[in-house]
Design an enzyme around this catalytic site. Structure first.
Site, PDB file in Angstrom:
ATOM      1  N   ASN A 161      41.884  29.625  35.101  1.00 56.81           N
ATOM      2  CA  ASN A 161      40.551  29.175  34.757  1.00 56.81           C
ATOM      3  C   ASN A 161      40.991  27.230  34.223  1.00 56.81           C
ATOM      4  O   ASN A 161      41.847  27.541  34.559  1.00 56.81           O
ATOM      5  CB  ASN A 161      40.816  30.531  32.683  1.00 56.81           C
ATOM      6  CG  ASN A 161      41.107  30.949  33.397  1.00 56.81           C
ATOM      7  OD1 ASN A 161      40.258  31.973  33.764  1.00 56.81           O
ATOM      8  ND2 ASN A 161      42.314  31.508  32.495  1.00 56.81           N
ATOM      9  N   GLU A 180      48.326  28.440  40.965  1.00 59.69           N
ATOM     10  CA  GLU A 180      47.385  28.281  39.799  1.00 59.69           C
ATOM     11  C   GLU A 180      47.198  26.900  39.849  1.00 59.69           C
ATOM     12  O   GLU A 180      45.446  26.325  39.503  1.00 59.69           O
ATOM     13  CB  GLU A 180      47.397  28.749  38.871  1.00 59.69           C
ATOM     14  CG  GLU A 180      48.379  29.748  38.574  1.00 59.69           C
ATOM     15  CD  GLU A 180      47.275  31.243  38.842  1.00 59.69           C
ATOM     16  OE1 GLU A 180      46.413  31.155  39.053  1.00 59.69           O
ATOM     17  OE2 GLU A 180      47.714  32.028  39.798  1.00 59.69           O
TER      18      GLU A 180
END
Length: 1001
Positions: free
Chosen positions: A386, A419
Site C-alpha cells: 500500500n 514491498e
C-alpha cells in the site's frame, strides 16, 4: 488539478473551478436515531418529509468546490454519516445486503466482470468508522465519488461485496441550474459483485457527477478488506485493531467503488477512531477533530492518483521507531505492538537504506513524503505494498537478535526490499488489468534482490536467486497445467489464483535474463524511462518491452526485446535445450529445443492461445573444458530461434561442453550420454573447475531430466557421487531438494532404508565439517550450509545428529529460561526433540509457543510442533489449527501443510482436509492458502489408488461448487500424482538396484 479542500472537513469536493456552495451542517444521515423506529403512521409520514429535506440538502452539500478557501460555517458540514456517539452500529437500512458472493465451480464463473466504461472516477471522499467493541464488530461510513461521464448512460455501476448501503444519491457537479437524473432503483448483480443505480434520465458525456451513499458491514476476522485483528498483552489482555487488505478485489468489501487497477483516482480519507487509539492511512495526517462521546476523526491529506487496491486503513494502539530517507525528505516510521517495538531496528535500517538505493537506481525520487510500515498480528499475505502504508506479517518484519535466526533476517530484508520496489513498480506505474500482474510482482521479485544486495552485500544474494526462485518455479512450470506469465483473467477467483510462483518467480527469472542480455546500464536506463513516462498511470507488458527496446537501440544493443520476450510471457513453460555432439573426424554440435514437461505424456492445457507453438527465442551460452575465465563471465550468445540449430564450433572429443553459463537463461540443458559422462568424471576429478552456479544447475537439471525420461536416472545418481567433496551451499541445496522428491516417492517402499543409508554416506563429510557450533559471525551461506547438513543428517536418521538434537532439547526443557539451542539451529533441535519424544516434549513446545512475544520464534515452534511421531498428537494439533484460539487464521494453512509433510502425518492431514473442507474452503479462499494446502496434502501421492481417491474427491467438491481459488491447484495435484505414478513405474526397480550396489558394506 488543485488538491482543494476546505481545511476542516473533506467529504464532498467539486471541480477545480467551482464556487463555494451552501453549508452542509444540517445533513447528518443519522441512522438509528429516529429513522429506524417503529412508530404510528403519523410519525412515519413526518420522517418521510425529513427524508425529502435530507435529499435536497445532500444535493446542495455535495457541491462543495475543490478549492482552498472555505465558506463560512462549513466546519460543521456532513460527517459522512458516522455517528458521534459510541453506541452500537446502527441497524441495517436502505438497500438490503446482497447474498455473500463466493465462487462455485469453474463452469459457473462469470467472465464479463469489468465495469462499464461510461463513467471514470476522479476523486473519492471516504469516511470510515470501525467499531472495535467486541459486542459490535461492525464498521460504517460514507463515500462520495466524483465521476466523469465518457458516454451516455442511464446507470451508475460500482463494485460492492458484503456491504449494506443506504441514502444513495446522485447529483451533478456542474452549476448550470439544470437538474441531474435521480436514482430510481438500486439493483445488485451478485455474480459480478456490482451495485447498479438505475437512473430516471441519462448522464451526458463530458459532464461530471457525484454519487454518494452510506454503507456498513461486518468487521470480520477474514483478513480481507477492512477487518479486525487481535493480540494479547503480557498481562493477558486481548487488544483489537482494525486493519486492511484490499488487493486484489476487496476494496469493494470496504466501500462501494470502482475496484479495477486502471480506474485510478485521488482519495480524501477520514478515519474515525476511539480517542485512545491511533489511525494511519496512505497519506499524511492533516488534522484531527474531536467527535465527542469517545470518538476522534483523523483527516488525511488528499492522495496521489492511485487504484483502490492500494488503499490502506489501520486503527491500532501500536508504538513506532522513526528515521528519515532521501536526505530528510521522506519520513520513515516502522510500527508494531508496543511489546515488540524493540524488534523493529533491523526493519527500520533496511527500509530507509533501501528507499535511498531505489531512488538512486531508478533515478526517480520516492513518490511520497512519508513511508509507514506496520507489523500486523493477522495478515494473509507476507506483506502488502500500500502506497505510504505498507502492512506486513510480523514474521516478515520483526527481527530479534539472539532469538531470530539468519533465515529470519533474510526473510525480513527480502520482504522489505520487495514491498519497497512496488512503490515504483506497481504503485507509481500500475498494471492496466490483472492479466499483467507479473509486471508488479515479477519486477518486485527481481528488484528485491538488488535492494538486498545493496543492504547486505556479504550475503551473495544474487547467487541465491538460483535456488530460491529459479529452480523452485521451474518445478511448477514443467506441468502441463501451468500457465503463461501474461494470463487473461476475469473472475475474482481467477485473479486470486495467479498470485503464484509463475507471476512472482518466473517473472523475476525472465527479467533477470533480460537484464543479462541488455546489460545492466541499458536495462536500468530503460526502466527509468518506462517509469517516468507512465508515472501515476497504467501500463501493459508491451509498454515495458517497447521502452527497453528503444533504450537498447539508443545504446547500440542489437536486440528486439518484444520479439524475444513475447515467446517467454505469452506461452507457458520453458524449453529443454538438448546439446548433441558428433565425435570423431567431423565433430559438430547441434541444438534442439523442446517444451519441457515433467511428464512428457501430460496433456498440455489448450486454455491459452499459443501462436509460438512452444518455440522460444533462447539465448544459449556455453563453455568447454578449455574456456578461459573471461569467457565464463561474459560468453557470446548463440540465439536458438527455431526448433533446431547447428553451432559453428568445434570441440575436441576429450573435452566436455556445458550450457547456460551462470544459469541466466530460463531453460534446462541436456547432453548426449558421452558428454554427460565427461561432466560426471570432471566432478569426481576436480569439481571446482565448473563454477558453483553451474554445478548447482547440473544437479537440478539432471534429476528433472531423468524424472521426465530425457536421461537415465542412474546418470543422475552417479552425478551425486562427488558430493562427499562438495563444500558449497548452492550445489548442496540443489541436490537435497532433488533428493527430497526421491525421499517422498520411496518413503512407503522397502527401498527406503537403502536410500537413507546412501544419503547419510553422502552428507556425512559435510556434517562433520560443519558441526553444531553456530557462532553467528560466519558468512550467511556457511550458516545455511550447516543448516542443510544437520537437517539432512537428522532427517535421514543419522544417530549422532538425533542424539545431539535430543540432548539440547532436553537441556532446554530442564531450564526453559535459558535456551541452550544455537539460534540458527532451533528448528532442527525443536523438530527432532519433539519427534523423538512424546506428549511432554510436545506440550513443552506448545507452552513456549503461547508464551513467546517474538513472531519468528512462534513460527519456528509452529513448524516443529508438526514433527511429532504420535498420530493422536498430530490430530489434536490439526484441530487446534481450526479452533482459532491460540493459532491465528493466517497460520492455520501453514500448520496443515507442515503436518502433511510429516511422513506420519501425511494421511492424517489428507483425511482432516476432507473432513473439514467446508470450513477450510470458507476461510482460506485467497492469497495462496488453498493452493499451499492442496500441494502439501497431495505431495506424496504416487499410486493408482491415490489417484482414484483424489479424482473422486475433486469430482465431489466440484459438484458442490467448492473449488474456488483452488481450481488450478487441484488440477495440478492430479497431474503431479499421475507423474509420480509414471516415475515409480519407470524408476523404482532401477533405483533399488543402484542403491543396493552402492550401499553394500
Amino acid at each position: 488539478m488543485s488538491n482543494g479542500y476546505d481545511g476542516k472537513e473533506r467529504f464532498a469536493m467539486g471541480t477545480e473551478s467551482g464556487t463555494a456552495s451552501t453549508s452542509m451542517n444540517s445533513i447528518k444521515f443519522k441512522e438509528k436515531k429516529g429513522i429506524f423506529l417503529t412508530w404510528p403512521v403519523a410519525i412515519l409520514l413526518a420522517l418521510l418529509v425529513i427524508g425529502c429535506l435530507v435529499a435536497v440538502g445532500l444535493i446542495v452539500a455535495y457541491t462543495k468546490p475543490m478549492c482552498n478557501t472555505a465558506a463560512p460555517g462549513e466546519a460543521e458540514r456532513l460527517r459522512a454519516t458516522i455517528s458521534k456517539t459510541d453506541k452500537d452500529h446502527p441497524d441495517s437500512a436502505g438497500v438490503p445486503e446482497p447474498e455473500e458472493t463466493s465462487t462455485s465451480s469453474t463452469k459457473s464463473r462469470v467472465k464479463d466482470v469489468r465495469l462499464p466504461s461510461s463513467l471514470l472516477p476522479i476523486h473519492y471522499n471516504v469516511e470510515l468508522r470501525p467499531n472495535l467493541d467486541p459486542t459490535v464488530f461492525m464498521f460504517d461510513g460514507s463515500v462520495a465519488i466524483l465521476m466523469e461521464c465518457t458516454s451516455p448512460t442511464d446507470n451508475v455501476t460500482l463494485h460492492i461485496n458484503k456491504l449494506k448501503v443506504s441514502n444513495e444519491i446522485l447529483w451533478s457537479d456542474d452549476h448550470d441550474g439544470k437538474p441531474s437524473p435521480k436514482i430510481k432503483r438500486t439493483d445488485f448483480d451478485k455474480a459480478r459483485q456490482f451495485i447498479i443505480f438505475k437512473l430516471d434520465g441519462t448522464l451526458q458525456p463530458g459532464k461530471k457527477y457525484w454519487v454518494g451513499m452510506n454503507y456498513s458491514g461486518e468487521l470480520a476476522e477474514d483478513l480481507t478488506g477492512i477487518y479486525r485483528s487481535k493480540y494479547t498483552t503480557s498481562s493477558g489482555e486481548t487488544r483489537w485493531i482494525a486493519t486492511s487488505q484490499m488487493e486484489p478485489v476487496d476494496a469493494r468489501k470496504t466501500f462501494p467503488c470502482f475496484d479495477e487497477p486502471s480506474l485510478k483516482a485521488t482519495f480524501s480519507v477520514t478515519l474515525v477512531r476511539w480517542n485512545n487509539m491511533t489511525s494511519l492511512s496512505n497519506m499524511e495526517l492533516e488534522k484531527t477533530e474531536n467527535r465527542g462521546n469517545g470518538w476522534t476523526a483523523d483527516y488525511y491529506k488528499p492522495s496521489v492518483k492511485m487504484p483502490t487496491y492500494l488503499l490502506a486503513f489501520l486503527i491500532c494502539d501500536f508504538g513506532f521507531k522513526d528515521t528519515t530517507a532521501q536526505n530528510g525528505n521522506v519520513e520513515v516510521k516502522v510500527w508494531a505492538r508496543k511489546a515488540a517495538v524493540q524488534q523493529l531496528d533491523y526493519a527500520l535500517g533496511s527500509t530507509s537504506s533501501i528507499i535511498d538505493f531505489y531512488t538512486e537506481y531508478f533515478d526517480i525520487p520516492f513518490p511520497l513524503n512519508k513511508s509507514d510500515s506496520v507489523a500486523v498480528p493477522d495478515f494473509a499475505a507476507g506483506a502488502m505494498e500500500n502506497w505510504g502504508l505498507i502492512l506486513y506479517r510480523e514474521t516478515a518484519f520483526l527481527y530479534e537478535p539472539g532469538i531470530s535466526s539468519e533465515l529470519n533476517k533474510k526473510r525480513v530484508c527480502t520482504v522489505v526490499a520487495h514491498e519497497l520496489a512496488h512503490q515504483w513498480f506497481g504503485n507509481l506505474v500500475s498494471m492496466a488489468w490483472w492479466d499483467d500482474l507479473w509486471l508488479n510482482e515479477g519486477f518486485a521479485s527481481y528488484v528485491e534482490y538488488l535492494g538486498i544486495n545493496h543492504y547486505e552485500p556479504s550475503w551473495q544474494i544474487m547467487d541465491q536467486f538460483l535456488v530460491d526462485d529459479f529452480q523452485n518455479v521451474m518445478r511448477l512450470d514443467a506441468l502441463g497445467s501451468s500457465h503463461p506469465i501474461y494470463l487473461p483473467v476475469y473472475h475474482p477467483d481467477e485473479i486470486n489464483e495467479i498470485f503464484d510462483k509463475i507471476s512472482y518467480s518466473k517473472g523475476a527469472a525472465i527479467i533477470r535474463m533480460m537484464n543479462y542480455l541488455l546489460g545492466e546500464g541499458t536495462f536500468r536506463r530503460g526502466l527509468t524511462e518506462y517509469l517516468r513516462n507512465n508515472s501515476y498511470g497504467n501500463a501493459r507488458t508491451v509498454d515495458l518491452w517497447d521502452f527497453l527496446s528503444a533504450q537498447a537501440t539508443k545504446d547500440g544493443v542489437n536486440i528486439n526485446v518484444r520479439q524475444v520476450m513475447d515467446t517467454w510471457t505469452l506461452q507457458m513453460g520453458f524449453p529443454v535445450v538438448t546439446v548433441t555432439r558428433t565425435y570423431g573426424s567431423q565433430p559438430s554440435i547441434s541444438l534442439r529445443q523442446k517444451h519441457f514437461l515433467i511428464d512428457p505424456t501430460a496433456k498440455v492445457s489448450t486454455k491459452y492461445e499459443n501462436k509460438f507453438n512452444y518455440i522460444w527465442q533462447v539465448p544459449f551460452t556455453f563453455a568447454t573444458q578449455r574456456s578461459s575465465a573471461s569467457h565464463w563471465n561474459r560468453p557470446n550468445v548463440e540465439w536458438l530461434k527455431e526448433r533446431t540449430r547447428k553451432l559453428d564450433t568445434r570441440v575436441a572429443d576429450r573435452d566436455w561442453i556445458i550450457g547456460n553459463l551462470g544459469v541466466f537463461g530460463y531453460y534446462r540443458t541436456n547432453y548426449d550420454d558421452r558428454n554427460w559422462q565427461m561432466l560426471i568424471n570432471q566432478l569426481n576429478t576436480d569439481h571446482t573447475v565448473i563454477p558453483v552456479k553451474n554445478r548447482a544447475q547440473l544437479l537440478d537439471d539432471s534429476f528433472a531430466l531423468s524424472r521426465a525420461g530425457h536421461m537415465d536416472i542412474v546418470q543422475s545418481l552417479e552425478l551425486t557421487e562427488y558430493l562427499g567433496k562438495e563444500t558449497e551451499y548452492l550445489p548442496w541445496e540443489s541436490a537435497l531438494t532433488s533428493f527430497n522428491y526421491i525421499n517422498e516417492m520411496l518413503g512407503r517402499t522397502g527401498a527406503y532404508g537403502m536410500f537413507q543409508k546412501y544419503m547419510i554416506s553422502q552428507i556425512l563429510p559435510l556434517y562433520n565439517s560443519s558441526g553444531w557450533r553456530d557462532t553467528g559471525n560466519e558468512p550467511q551461506l556457511d550458516t545455511f550450509k550447516r543448516i542443510d547438513a544437520l537437517q539432512a543428517a537428522c532427517k535421514y536418521g543419522y544417530a549422532d545428529c538425533l542424539s545431539e538434537a535430543s540432548r539440547l532439547y532436553t537441556l532446554w526443557m530442564q531450564n526453559p529460561a535459558a535456551n541452550p539451542v544455537p539460534v540458527n539451529l532451533k528448528l532442527i533441535v525443536y523438530c527432532n526433540g519433539i519427534r523423538q519424544g512424546g506428549v511432554a516434549e510436545w506440550d513443552f513446545a506448545w507452552e513456549r509457543y503461547k508464551e513467546s512475544n517474538v513472531a519468528t520464534e512462534k513460527s519456528t515452534l509452529l513448524n516443529a510442533l508438526s514433527c511429532s511421531a504420535d498420530v493422536w498428537i498430530l490430530e489434536r494439533y490439526l484441530n487446534r489449527a481450526l479452533e482459532e484460539k491460540s493459532i491465528r487464521r493466517q497460520d492455520a494453512d501453514y500448520v496443515i501443510g507442515k503436518v502433511a509433510r510429516n511422513p506420519i502425518g501425511r494421511f492424517i492431514a489428507w483425511d482432516f482436509v476432507r473432513n473439514y473442507w467446508d470450513t477450510i474452503f470458507k476461510r482460506f479462499g485467497s492469497f495462496g492458502a488453498m493452493r499451499r494446502i492442496v500441494e502439501a496434502v497431495t505431495a506424496y501421492f504416487n499410486t493408482p489408488f491415490d489417484l482414484r481417491v483424489l479424482k473422486d474427491w475433486v469430482l465431489y467438491i466440484t459438484a458442490r461448487g467448492h473449488l474456488g481459488s483452488a481450481t488450478t491447484a487441484w488440477q495440478q495435484a492430479e497431474e503431479r500424482t499421475l507423474t509420480n505414478i509414471y516415475w515409480m513405474q519407470a524408476n523404482f526397480d532401477v533405483i533399488s538396484g543402484w542403491l543396493q550396489n552402492n550401499t553394500a558394506t
